[in-house]
Design an enzyme around this catalytic site. Structure first.
Site, short mmCIF file in Angstrom:
data_model
loop_
_atom_site.label_atom_id
_atom_site.label_comp_id
_atom_site.label_asym_id
_atom_site.label_seq_id
_atom_site.Cartn_x
_atom_site.Cartn_y
_atom_site.Cartn_z
N SER A 1 0.84 -1.20 0.00
CA SER A 1 0.00 0.00 0.00
C SER A 1 0.87 1.24 0.00
O SER A 1 2.10 1.17 0.12
CB SER A 1 -0.92 0.01 1.23
N SER B 1 0.98 3.66 2.25
CA SER B 1 1.05 4.34 3.54
C SER B 1 2.43 4.87 3.88
O SER B 1 2.57 5.73 4.75
CB SER B 1 0.59 3.39 4.66
N LYS C 1 5.75 0.44 9.21
CA LYS C 1 5.55 1.85 9.57
C LYS C 1 6.86 2.40 10.12
O LYS C 1 7.84 1.69 10.29
CB LYS C 1 4.44 2.01 10.62
N SER D 1 -2.67 6.67 6.03
CA SER D 1 -1.99 5.60 6.75
C SER D 1 -2.82 5.16 7.95
O SER D 1 -3.20 5.97 8.79
CB SER D 1 -0.61 6.09 7.24
#
Length: 322
Positions: free
Chosen positions: A126, A128, A183, A287
């Site tokens: 993705s 994010s 992350k 996100s």
């Protein structure tokens, strides 16, 4: 044994097929451990039973062939049909079910050890982490940077480097540990982190940012302001979209240690509990991260991401990143 091996491979194909089609969630670490154990059992059986039996059969065949040739030579017959060496090779040859099990053990063992204790590949699914990482990036994760963990159960047995602000980490998603997320760590245990009006602050001090023009996102086909941000010793890029404020719904407040967070219309302020981390995506307004589902326990860490080893759509992205 050939039937049993065929049945095992059939189960493996069904399992992988259902996983690929999304019928169930797979655990690749567990699958690799099972494959290592099963192929090791075949490898042991090959070394201790099957190969000695084939060698004994080949030796007996050679003895019989030599005796037959000696008897024929005694009778004056010198021309004898049959290639003893070729027949011996056929007797010593592994059957397919050993070739695809015992023969695969060394390779599977090496992959298991490398993936469990050194480096593990991941694919970015993705946007994010845009602009640092984009969809299609194939990255490497250092599995021993934060310490050595036992495979499958993920229990740390040896400490190494501590987690630092700014690290890009892969971890098991606290809401569903079967999924891996990536992350950036923005706050450590004991920190008070605030993200208000699209501004990040740690322990009451605003995080330093510098405008870096606009960023075009291929996924959303849109432009948004881009900034460099410094977390600890790490300087990296972030994308902030003033027209797209991240919404905080009722489900946001239902996670472990949710009482440590205060939500206001401008954003959220949290006190990070011991043994946990607060993580965010670099694409701040696209996100799903600690602002929504809470803190990442240290036990959930998989490793530190550090290198893009391939992007088939853009080879220029290959290399280290912050």
């Amino acid at each position: 044994m050939s039937f049993l091996t065929g049945a095992l491979y059939g189960v493996l194909v069904v399992y992988l097929g259902g996983w690929f089609l999304g019928q169930w969630s797979g655990n690749f670490s567990l699958l690799l451990l099972v494959l290592t154990v099963v192929t090791f059992a075949y490898w042991l059986a090959e070394r201790l039973r099957f190969r000695p039996a084939r060698e004994a059969a080949a030796a007996a065949f050679e003895q019989q062939a030599a005796a037959r040739r000696a008897e024929l030579a005694r009778q004056g017959i010198q021309q004898v049909d049959g290639d003893v060496a070729q027949a011996r090779e056929r007797l010593l040859m592994q059957p397919w079910w050993l070739d695809w099990t015992a023969g695969m053990f060394p390779v599977i063992l090496i992959v298991f050890l490398l993936r469990s204790f050194l480096f593990e590949p991941f694919k970015i699914p993705s946007g994010s982490m845009v602009p640092t990482l984009v969809v299609g990036d194939l990255i490497l994760v250092n599995k021993f940077h934060y310490g050595i963990r036992l495979p499958v159960i993920n229990t740390k047995v040896v400490d190494n480097q501590p987690v630092a602000r700014g690290d890009v980490v892969v971890f098991r998603y606290p809401v569903d540990p079967r999924q891996d997320y990536i992350k950036r760590v923005v706050a450590l245990p004991g920190d008070e982190v605030a993200y208000l009006s699209q501004k990040l602050a740690i322990n009451g001090r605003p995080v330093e940012t510098v405008a870096r023009g606009e960023h075009y996102d291929d996924e959303s086909l849109s432009y948004a302001p881009m900034f460099s941000e410094k977390l600890g010793a790490v300087e990296h890029l972030i994308r902030v979209d003033p027209a797209r404020l991240a919404p905080y719904g009722p489900q946001t407040k239902s996670f472990p240690f949710a009482a440590n967070c205060r939500y206001v219309p401008e954003g959220v302020t949290c006190k990070v509990p011991a043994g946990h981390y607060f993580v965010m995506g670099d694409n701040r307004d696209n996100s799903l991260d600690s602002r929504f589902w809470g803190f990442v326990p240290d036990d959930n860490l998989v490793g530190r991401a550090f290198f893009v080893w391939m992007n088939f759509g853009n080879l220029g992205r290959i290399g280290p990143f912050h």
